[in-house]
Design a protein around this motif. Structure first.
Motif, PDB file in Angstrom:
ATOM      1  N   GLU A 198      53.143  84.285  16.317  1.00 28.52           N
ATOM      2  CA  GLU A 198      54.117  84.130  17.598  1.00 28.52           C
ATOM      3  C   GLU A 198      53.201  83.405  18.504  1.00 28.52           C
ATOM      4  OE1 GLU A 198      56.006  87.886  18.280  1.00 28.52           O
ATOM      5  OE2 GLU A 198      54.718  87.936  19.961  1.00 28.52           O
ATOM      6  N   ILE A 199      54.000  82.497  19.386  1.00 30.24           N
ATOM      7  CA  ILE A 199      53.493  82.041  20.727  1.00 30.24           C
ATOM      8  C   ILE A 199      54.218  82.453  22.028  1.00 30.24           C
ATOM      9  CG2 ILE A 199      52.295  80.231  19.377  1.00 30.24           C
ATOM     10  CD1 ILE A 199      54.445  78.324  20.530  1.00 30.24           C
ATOM     11  N   GLN A 200      53.432  82.593  23.144  1.00 35.89           N
ATOM     12  CA  GLN A 200      54.195  82.953  24.123  1.00 35.89           C
ATOM     13  C   GLN A 200      54.204  82.001  25.138  1.00 35.89           C
ATOM     14  OE1 GLN A 200      51.373  85.741  25.708  1.00 35.89           O
ATOM     15  NE2 GLN A 200      51.247  87.017  23.890  1.00 35.89           N
ATOM     16  N   ALA A 201      54.588  80.727  24.977  1.00 35.71           N
ATOM     17  CA  ALA A 201      54.518  79.566  25.856  1.00 35.71           C
ATOM     18  C   ALA A 201      55.915  79.914  26.564  1.00 35.71           C
ATOM     19  CB  ALA A 201      54.519  78.108  24.930  1.00 35.71           C
ATOM     20  N   GLY A 202      55.807  79.209  27.931  1.00 39.42           N
ATOM     21  CA  GLY A 202      56.873  79.426  28.729  1.00 39.42           C
ATOM     22  C   GLY A 202      57.254  78.264  29.763  1.00 39.42           C
ATOM     23  N   SER A 203      55.987  77.668  30.145  1.00 32.30           N
ATOM     24  CA  SER A 203      56.371  76.533  30.874  1.00 32.30           C
ATOM     25  C   SER A 203      57.105  75.446  30.383  1.00 32.30           C
ATOM     26  CB  SER A 203      54.898  76.346  31.760  1.00 32.30           C
ATOM     27  OG  SER A 203      54.409  77.179  32.384  1.00 32.30           O
ATOM     28  N   TYR A 204      56.847  75.238  29.160  1.00 32.25           N
ATOM     29  CA  TYR A 204      57.320  74.034  28.442  1.00 32.25           C
ATOM     30  C   TYR A 204      58.823  73.912  28.672  1.00 32.25           C
ATOM     31  CZ  TYR A 204      60.158  77.035  25.347  1.00 32.25           C
ATOM     32  OH  TYR A 204      61.056  77.944  24.851  1.00 32.25           O
ATOM     33  N   ILE A 205      59.430  74.770  28.888  1.00 34.98           N
ATOM     34  CA  ILE A 205      61.119  74.789  29.163  1.00 34.98           C
ATOM     35  C   ILE A 205      61.269  74.088  30.361  1.00 34.98           C
ATOM     36  CG2 ILE A 205      61.712  76.889  30.590  1.00 34.98           C
ATOM     37  CD1 ILE A 205      63.812  77.256  28.331  1.00 34.98           C
ATOM     38  N   PHE A 206      60.668  73.877  31.382  1.00 37.42           N
ATOM     39  CA  PHE A 206      60.729  72.915  32.364  1.00 37.42           C
ATOM     40  C   PHE A 206      59.680  72.065  32.820  1.00 37.42           C
ATOM     41  CE2 PHE A 206      63.155  76.792  34.327  1.00 37.42           C
ATOM     42  CZ  PHE A 206      64.577  76.364  34.189  1.00 37.42           C
ATOM     43  N   MET A 207      58.592  72.122  32.268  1.00 31.48           N
ATOM     44  CA  MET A 207      57.434  71.549  32.677  1.00 31.48           C
ATOM     45  C   MET A 207      57.072  71.522  34.112  1.00 31.48           C
ATOM     46  SD  MET A 207      55.582  70.717  29.854  1.00 31.48           S
ATOM     47  CE  MET A 207      54.491  69.511  30.329  1.00 31.48           C
ATOM     48  N   ASP A 208      56.042  70.963  34.534  1.00 31.61           N
ATOM     49  CA  ASP A 208      55.769  70.969  36.120  1.00 31.61           C
ATOM     50  C   ASP A 208      54.793  69.904  36.148  1.00 31.61           C
ATOM     51  OD1 ASP A 208      53.275  72.230  35.566  1.00 31.61           O
ATOM     52  OD2 ASP A 208      54.094  74.293  36.220  1.00 31.61           O
ATOM     53  N   ASP A 219      59.814  66.644  28.723  1.00 31.37           N
ATOM     54  CA  ASP A 219      59.904  66.213  29.932  1.00 31.37           C
ATOM     55  C   ASP A 219      60.135  67.115  31.138  1.00 31.37           C
ATOM     56  OD1 ASP A 219      60.411  63.628  28.756  1.00 31.37           O
ATOM     57  OD2 ASP A 219      62.562  63.856  28.525  1.00 31.37           O
ATOM     58  N   CYS A 220      60.071  66.672  32.245  1.00 36.43           N
ATOM     59  CA  CYS A 220      60.175  67.641  33.292  1.00 36.43           C
ATOM     60  C   CYS A 220      61.953  67.906  33.615  1.00 36.43           C
ATOM     61  CB  CYS A 220      59.448  66.980  34.869  1.00 36.43           C
ATOM     62  SG  CYS A 220      57.788  67.071  34.535  1.00 36.43           S
ATOM     63  N   ALA A 221      62.044  69.266  33.670  1.00 32.85           N
ATOM     64  CA  ALA A 221      63.607  69.233  33.893  1.00 32.85           C
ATOM     65  C   ALA A 221      63.729  69.932  35.472  1.00 32.85           C
ATOM     66  CB  ALA A 221      64.244  70.190  33.005  1.00 32.85           C
ATOM     67  N   VAL A 288      66.173  63.764  48.493  1.00 28.65           N
ATOM     68  CA  VAL A 288      64.947  63.235  47.484  1.00 28.65           C
ATOM     69  C   VAL A 288      64.663  64.602  46.784  1.00 28.65           C
ATOM     70  CG1 VAL A 288      63.972  61.492  48.747  1.00 28.65           C
ATOM     71  CG2 VAL A 288      63.318  63.684  49.334  1.00 28.65           C
ATOM     72  N   ASP A 289      64.469  64.208  45.526  1.00 32.27           N
ATOM     73  CA  ASP A 289      63.935  65.360  44.577  1.00 32.27           C
ATOM     74  C   ASP A 289      62.471  65.491  44.555  1.00 32.27           C
ATOM     75  OD1 ASP A 289      66.022  66.551  42.940  1.00 32.27           O
ATOM     76  OD2 ASP A 289      66.434  64.332  42.310  1.00 32.27           O
ATOM     77  N   LEU A 290      62.011  66.557  44.630  1.00 29.27           N
ATOM     78  CA  LEU A 290      60.537  67.016  44.652  1.00 29.27           C
ATOM     79  C   LEU A 290      60.170  67.596  43.257  1.00 29.27           C
ATOM     80  CD1 LEU A 290      59.666  68.578  48.164  1.00 29.27           C
ATOM     81  CD2 LEU A 290      60.221  66.315  47.295  1.00 29.27           C
ATOM     82  N   LEU A 291      59.016  67.068  42.545  1.00 26.50           N
ATOM     83  CA  LEU A 291      58.596  67.659  41.329  1.00 26.50           C
ATOM     84  C   LEU A 291      57.583  68.750  41.888  1.00 26.50           C
ATOM     85  CD1 LEU A 291      58.203  67.790  38.400  1.00 26.50           C
ATOM     86  CD2 LEU A 291      56.264  66.170  38.838  1.00 26.50           C
ATOM     87  N   PRO A 292      57.647  70.142  41.489  1.00 28.03           N
ATOM     88  CA  PRO A 292      56.838  71.102  41.936  1.00 28.03           C
ATOM     89  C   PRO A 292      55.432  70.977  40.877  1.00 28.03           C
ATOM     90  CG  PRO A 292      58.497  72.080  40.929  1.00 28.03           C
ATOM     91  CD  PRO A 292      59.043  70.644  41.064  1.00 28.03           C
ATOM     92  N   SER A 293      54.165  71.204  41.500  1.00 28.55           N
ATOM     93  CA  SER A 293      53.221  70.916  40.824  1.00 28.55           C
ATOM     94  C   SER A 293      52.993  72.323  39.609  1.00 28.55           C
ATOM     95  CB  SER A 293      51.751  71.208  41.515  1.00 28.55           C
ATOM     96  OG  SER A 293      51.754  71.951  42.399  1.00 28.55           O
ATOM     97  N   HIS A 294      53.613  73.608  40.279  1.00 30.52           N
ATOM     98  CA  HIS A 294      53.684  74.648  39.603  1.00 30.52           C
ATOM     99  C   HIS A 294      55.073  75.296  39.649  1.00 30.52           C
ATOM    100  CE1 HIS A 294      51.485  78.809  38.799  1.00 30.52           C
ATOM    101  NE2 HIS A 294      52.033  78.378  37.868  1.00 30.52           N
ATOM    102  N   GLY A 295      55.723  75.544  38.231  1.00 27.04           N
ATOM    103  CA  GLY A 295      56.897  75.649  38.257  1.00 27.04           C
ATOM    104  C   GLY A 295      57.079  77.221  38.557  1.00 27.04           C
TER     105      GLY A 295
END
Ligand code: PLP
Length: 326
Positions: A198-208, A219-221, A288-295
Motif C-alpha cells: 500500500e502507498i501513503q500518498a496524500g498531496s496528489y489529491i490537490f498537488m501544490d 493537475d493542481c486543484a 486573483v487565485d494563488l497557488l500555494p507552494s505547500h498544500g
C-alpha cells in the motif's frame, strides 16, 4: 466564481475527500495524527493507518477507544511504547494493529532495518492485545528529488532496505501482511515494487507548487481566492492574504493564470506582488487565485473548501481534520 446559478449549495460536514478516495478504490485512509483519525471515525471511515507514533497515557487511551470503532493501525519504533500500548489495550479489551516503522534513510522516526526491526516485531508478537500487521518505511527524504531517474534509483535503493527486512521477518516464520510506504513524489516508483502492498500518498489529491515543479501526473486543484486591496503604483499590487492564509516554507505562492506576475511576498495579512504587462490592469476589488507552494500546511489554516467546477461553486466541504494535530 458564479454562485448565483445553484441556489442550494451543499455543505458537507463529513471527511468527504476520504470517502471519495475510498469510493475510488482506496482500502482505507492514512492519517498523521490521532485527532485526524478521530475525525475519520466520526465520519464513518472504518480502516485507518496513523502513520505515526502514539505516545503518552492520554493518547493511548484515545487510541484504544478508537480501536473499538474501527480497524486501526499505528506505527511503532520503540519497545517501551509497544508494552505501554499493549497494557492500555488489555485494560480496555481492544486490539491494536501495529506496523513497525523502519528507517529507510529519512532519519526521522523508525527502527534500523534488519535485525533491530525483527527484534521489535518479536516484542509485538508476544504482547497481548496487539497484532503485528507489517512494516512501514517512508522515503520522505526522496519525494522532492527533482530528477526522475535519480529519484527512482534512490527510492528503489531505500525500498530494498524495507523489502529485505520483510524477507528477514518472514524467514523467522512471521507473516508480513502489509508493507506501507511512499508519498506523492514516489507513488509511481514505490507502487511498482512487488512486495509493497500500500502507498501513503496524500498531496496528489490537490498537488501544490513544490510538487508541480517535479511531477506533471496530476493537475493542481487547490488555490486560494484573494482580492486585490491596493495598487500603490503601476508595478505593485497587494492582495488580502498573507502568512495567516497561505504558507511560505516551501517558497512563495504564485498568482495563477495572469501573465506578468512575480511570486508573492507575504507579510502577516498582505501579499505583495510585482506586476508588468497584462497584470498591470488589475485594480482593487479584482479577484486573483494563488497557488500555494505547500498544500498541507495551507489547508490547515482554513475551515472550508469551496468546490468549483467549470467556474460554478457546487459544494462547500468542511475541512474536518483542520487543527486536529494532537
Ligand atoms: C509518513 C508519511 N507518509 C506519507 C506522507 C504523504 O506524502 P505526500 O504529501 O508526499 O503525498 C507523509 C507526508 O508528510 C508522511 O509523513
Amino acid at each position: 466564481v458564479k454562485t448565483n446559478l445553484r441556489p442550494h449549495i451543499k455543505t458537507h460536514k463529513t471527511p468527504i475527500l476520504a470517502h471519495k478516495q475510498i469510493q475510488a478504490g482506496a482500502i482505507g485512509i492514512c492519517c498523521a495524527k490521532l485527532g485526524e483519525a478521530e475525525v475519520m471515525v466520526a465520519g464513518g471511515i472504518k480502516d485507518i493507518l496513523i502513520a505515526n507514533q502514539i505516545v503518552g497515557d492520554q493518547k493511548m487511551s484515545r487510541l484504544v477507544g478508537l480501536a473499538h470503532h474501527c480497524n486501526i493501525m499505528i506505527a511503532v519504533d520503540d519497545p517501551k511504547n509497544v508494552a505501554d500500548i499493549s497494557s492500555a489495550a488489555q485494560a480496555s479489551g481492544a486490539i491494536v494493529r501495529m506496523l513497525v516503522e523502519v528507517n529507510v534513510g529519512m532519519n526521522r522516526c523508525g527502527v534500523e532495518p534488519g535485525e533491530p526491526t525483527l527484534a521489535l516485531v518479536r516484542e509485538i508478537e508476544k504482547s497481548p492485545n496487539l497484532e503485528f500487521a507489517g512494516l512501514m518505511g517512508y522515503e520522505g527524504h526522496l519525494v522532492f528529488c527533482a530528477d526522475y531517474q535519480e529519484r527512482a534509483a534512490k527510492t528503489k535503493k531505500a525500498m530494498q532496505l524495507l523489502t529485505d527486512t520483510v524477507e528477514l521477518v518472514e524467514s523467522a516464520d512471521i507473516p508480513v501482511e502489509i508493507v506501507s510506504a511512499a508519498g506523492t513524489g514516489t507513488y509511481n516508483i514505490t507502487a511498482e515494487i512487488p512486495r509493497i502492498t500500500e502507498i501513503q500518498a496524500g498531496s496528489y489529491i490537490f498537488m501544490d507548487g513544490r510538487y508541480r515543479s517535479i511531477l506533471k501526473d496530476f493537475d493542481c486543484a487547490l488555490s486560494l481566492l484573494t482580492t486585490v486591496i491596493s495598487r500603490p503604483n503601476r508595478n505593485r499590487l497587494v492582495v488580502d492574504a498573507g502568512m495567516k492564509s497561505i504558507t511560505n516554507e516551501f517558497g512563495p505562492p504564485e498568482i495563477i493564470g495572469i501573465q506578468g506576475t512575480k511570486p508573492v511576498r507575504l507579510s502577516e495579512e498582505h501579499g505583495t506582488v510585482y506586476v508588468e504587462g497584462d497584470a498591470t490592469q488589475l485594480r482593487p476589488g479584482d479577484k486573483v487565485d494563488l497557488l500555494p507552494s505547500h498544500g498541507d500546511t495551507t489547508i490547515n489554516l482554513h475551515n472550508h473548501y469551496f468546490a468549483v467546477r467549470d467556474g460554478i461553486l457546487e459544494a462547500v466541504w468542511e475541512i474536518a481534520g483542520r487543527g486536529k494535530f494532537r
